[in-house]
Write an enzyme that holds these catalytic residues in place. Sequence first.
Site, PDB file in Angstrom:
ATOM      1  CE  LYS A  14      -2.515  -0.060   3.670  1.00 53.87           C
ATOM      2  NZ  LYS A  14      -2.250  -1.279   4.370  1.00 53.87           N
ATOM      3  NE  ARG A  89      -4.803  -0.310   9.770  1.00 55.30           N
ATOM      4  CZ  ARG A  89      -3.667   0.184   9.303  1.00 55.30           C
ATOM      5  NH1 ARG A  89      -3.608   1.416   8.877  1.00 55.30           N
ATOM      6  NH2 ARG A  89      -2.591  -0.565   9.264  1.00 55.30           N
ATOM      7  NE  ARG A 128       6.724  -3.118   5.763  1.00 49.82           N
ATOM      8  CZ  ARG A 128       5.409  -2.884   5.757  1.00 49.82           C
ATOM      9  NH1 ARG A 128       4.814  -2.467   4.660  1.00 49.82           N
ATOM     10  NH2 ARG A 128       4.713  -3.092   6.835  1.00 49.82           N
ATOM     11  NE  ARG A 160       5.967  -0.456  10.032  1.00 52.42           N
ATOM     12  CZ  ARG A 160       4.820  -0.299   9.363  1.00 52.42           C
ATOM     13  NH1 ARG A 160       4.824   0.273   8.171  1.00 52.42           N
ATOM     14  NH2 ARG A 160       3.691  -0.706   9.869  1.00 52.42           N
ATOM     15  NE  ARG A 171       0.818  -4.289  11.055  1.00 53.88           N
ATOM     16  CZ  ARG A 171       1.804  -4.052  10.191  1.00 53.88           C
ATOM     17  NH1 ARG A 171       2.957  -4.690  10.309  1.00 53.88           N
ATOM     18  NH2 ARG A 171       1.641  -3.185   9.239  1.00 53.88           N
TER      19      ARG A 171
HETATM   20  P1  AMP Z   1       0.457   1.233   8.812  1.00 55.85           P
HETATM   21  O1  AMP Z   1       1.732   1.943   8.553  1.00 55.85           O
HETATM   22  O2  AMP Z   1      -0.694   1.778   7.991  1.00 55.85           O
HETATM   23  O3  AMP Z   1       0.568  -0.259   8.713  1.00 55.85           O
HETATM   24  O4  AMP Z   1       0.048   1.562  10.337  1.00 55.85           O
HETATM   25  C1  AMP Z   1       0.883   1.180  11.414  1.00 55.85           C
HETATM   26  C2  AMP Z   1       0.082   1.085  12.713  1.00 55.85           C
HETATM   27  O5  AMP Z   1      -0.497   2.365  13.006  1.00 55.85           O
HETATM   28  C3  AMP Z   1      -1.107   0.140  12.674  1.00 55.85           C
HETATM   29  O6  AMP Z   1      -0.729  -1.196  12.940  1.00 55.85           O
HETATM   30  C4  AMP Z   1      -1.989   0.731  13.779  1.00 55.85           C
HETATM   31  O7  AMP Z   1      -1.505   0.404  15.058  1.00 55.85           O
HETATM   32  C5  AMP Z   1      -1.786   2.220  13.571  1.00 55.85           C
HETATM   33  N1  AMP Z   1      -2.770   2.771  12.599  1.00 55.85           N
HETATM   34  C6  AMP Z   1      -2.512   3.338  11.382  1.00 55.85           C
HETATM   35  N2  AMP Z   1      -3.634   3.736  10.758  1.00 55.85           N
HETATM   36  C7  AMP Z   1      -4.648   3.414  11.602  1.00 55.85           C
HETATM   37  C8  AMP Z   1      -6.066   3.545  11.528  1.00 55.85           C
HETATM   38  N3  AMP Z   1      -6.670   4.074  10.453  1.00 55.85           N
HETATM   39  N4  AMP Z   1      -6.801   3.096  12.589  1.00 55.85           N
HETATM   40  C9  AMP Z   1      -6.221   2.570  13.672  1.00 55.85           C
HETATM   41  N5  AMP Z   1      -4.891   2.392  13.801  1.00 55.85           N
HETATM   42  C10 AMP Z   1      -4.106   2.805  12.781  1.00 55.85           C
END
Ligand code: AMP
Length: 215
Positions: A14, A89, A128, A160, A171
């Site tokens: 993404k 989400r 990654r 990460r 996740r």
């Molecule tokens: P990502 O980089 O999009 O995978 O986001 C990393 C982490 O940030 C996720 O695993 C969540 O803990 C938090 N996070 C990011 N976007 C959201 C969202 N829209 N709702 C809730 N938690 C989020």
Amino acid sequence: MIDLVFMGPPGAGKGTQAQRLCAKVGVPQVSTGDMLRAERKAGTELGLKVDQIMREGGLVSDDIVISLVDKRIRENDAQKGFVLDGFPRTVPQAESLDRILQKAGRAIQHVVLLEVPDALIVERITGRRMGETTGRIYHIKYDPPPSPDRGEGGEQLLIRPDDQEEVVRRRLAEYAALTAPLVAFYGNRGLLRRVDGVGSLDQVSESIFRSIGVA
Ligand code: AMP
């Protein structure tokens, strides 16, 4: 104006594809994950509050991410459109997004769903690497950095903490339970564009561009 949502399981590519799409259509990428990581890095109160949840692969509360997005899409550069990456989400987040956009006389035009089988996701995520200063994403096999632990410009590469296999599984479970219902939510409104996320970076980009008619 082009207001887009980018969806897909963690590790579907993404972030990388959202960046490419933004460059193509000339709008900013609005990534809640990046915004939350920036808060943690800066050590803000919000950053401290979400640190533990993010480490464990959980979702932070709807209120927090909704208010981040609400503020971000009012900024100047987002007036010509945006690509939302990692938001919404949950169904309540999607409903809030509708309300926020409606108030501003805007609406989502396309929801791109990047589809990748679970088996590939673990390989993608565990390979990654992220640049410490730029946040640039590499993959040791599919988008290799100049050296195993250094990115372009010599920046240190990090894994990460939420990219460890056990956390990835959590996740994926969160995604199936809370985020997958958005497929029907947007599908019913005719906004969903399903894109096969398996293939080279360029092939996937082409499919994305075609799906929203900007090829
Ligand atoms: P990502 O980089 O999009 O995978 O986001 C990393 C982490 O940030 C996720 O695993 C969540 O803990 C938090 N996070 C990011 N976007 C959201 C969202 N829209 N709702 C809730 N938690 C989020």
